[in-house]
Design an enzyme around this catalytic site. Structure first.
Site, short mmCIF file in Angstrom:
data_model
loop_
_atom_site.label_atom_id
_atom_site.label_comp_id
_atom_site.label_asym_id
_atom_site.label_seq_id
_atom_site.Cartn_x
_atom_site.Cartn_y
_atom_site.Cartn_z
N ASP A 47 7.69 -2.59 4.00
CA ASP A 47 7.66 -1.85 5.27
C ASP A 47 8.16 -2.75 6.40
O ASP A 47 8.01 -3.98 6.33
CB ASP A 47 6.23 -1.40 5.58
CG ASP A 47 5.75 -0.29 4.66
OD1 ASP A 47 6.60 0.42 4.08
OD2 ASP A 47 4.52 -0.13 4.51
N PRO A 48 8.74 -2.16 7.44
CA PRO A 48 9.28 -2.98 8.54
C PRO A 48 8.28 -3.98 9.13
O PRO A 48 8.66 -5.11 9.44
CB PRO A 48 9.69 -1.93 9.58
CG PRO A 48 10.05 -0.74 8.76
CD PRO A 48 9.08 -0.73 7.61
#
Length: 302
Positions: A47-48
């Site tokens: 995930d970012p």
């Protein structure tokens, strides 16, 4: 006629310690540009806002990505008790709250139910496809979806630290397709207090560890210089979980052309998935049958 892709024919792995706030795709693009590589991909999206190990495959190593994706991997993460969010992490809106806080013993007891072969429902904000569209795109439009549970193998899930009543530090070792955010959400629900992920860091993936990793700052500093090449790991590390067979010289010639080739084998069974090499250079991955490797992937390293 297809346009020829520009760049260097470079194969291997660059292990990156991904920073928060950067997508996995952005990391791959930066690595590809920095190494002037023709082809690059990654083995397992982060995930970012997650940090930690991102294995970037270069050139022919992209053919070994499935073996790293399928391998066990480990995460360290902090769960925040008392709040549920619509994204199951800090990026979302709070949708439920509770005054209850679990004890250490309650957490440890609940963890047993999340080890082994379990069923896990991915987060609403995830990359799984629902009717051909990414779930996060539909969730952004305010749609609530029924996402089917998916199997996940969890090898280990441990309580590592308890900084305060509101938070707990956990470590999980799991197989392919695990969502740490779902673990935090479901654990909070099991404990009756809600929960979401505060921070998430991947510690290792298959044969790769953070000791192998280079930072984005280092990638930037060494971009398009020979010094960055020194951090590239061999392609064959992506095949660590498969038996290695030695090809004969005649067998190597046949394997390079995509045909079954003679190999020297021991401790493998008929039909086992293996890889063959000659003089230490990977040739192909395939199935062992009656003294030959029948290739499914051939490496073009010449």
């Amino acid at each position: 006629m297809a346009r020829k892709r520009k760049g260097r024919d470079i194969s291997g792995w660059l292990i990156v310690d991904k920073p928060a706030g950067m997508t996995s795709t952005a990391v791959v693009n930066k690595v590809r540009w920095s190494l002037e590589a023709k082809k690059a991909g990654h083995a397992g999206t982060l995930d970012p806002e997650a940090t930690g190990l991102l294995a970037v495959a270069l050139g022919e190593a992209t053919k070994t990505v499935p073996y790293i994706t399928d391998a066990l991997k480990a995460y360290s993460f902090v769960v925040r008790w008392g709040q549920a969010t619509n994204t199951d992490d800090t990026e979302g809106e709070i949708i439920a709250e509770s005054d209850k806080r679990p004890s250490d013993d309650e957490i440890k007891e609940a963890l047993h139910g999340f080890v082994g072969d379990i069923q896990q429902v991915p987060p609403q904000f995830s990359a799984v496809k629902i009717d051909g569209e990414r779930a996060y795109k539909r969730a952004r439009d305010g749609e609530a979806m029924d996402i089917a549970a998916r199997p996940l193998y969890v090898d280990e899930l441990l309580l590592i630290d308890r900084p305060n009543a509101d938070t707990a530090v956990l470590e999980m070792t799991c197989g392919k397709g695990g969502y740490v955010r779902s673990i935090a959400r479901d654990l909070g629900n099991t404990l009756g207090c809600h929960g979401h992920v505060l921070t998430l860091r991947r510690l290792w993936s298959g044969p790769f560890t953070l000791d192998d990793a280079i930072t984005i700052e280092q990638v930037d500093a060494l971009a398009r210089t020979p010094d960055l090449d020194a951090f590239i790991k061999p392609l064959e590390l992506g095949l660590t979980d498969l038996p290695e067979l030695r090809a004969t010289h005649e067998g190597a010639t046949r394997l390079k052309n995509g045909n079954p080739g003679m190999v020297i084998a021991s401790n493998v069974e008929y039909g086992d998935e293996c890889w063959a090499s000659l003089d230490g250079k990977p040739l192909a991955v395939g199935r062992y049958k009656a003294g030959e490797l029948h290739p499914s992937r051939v490496f073009n390293l010449d």
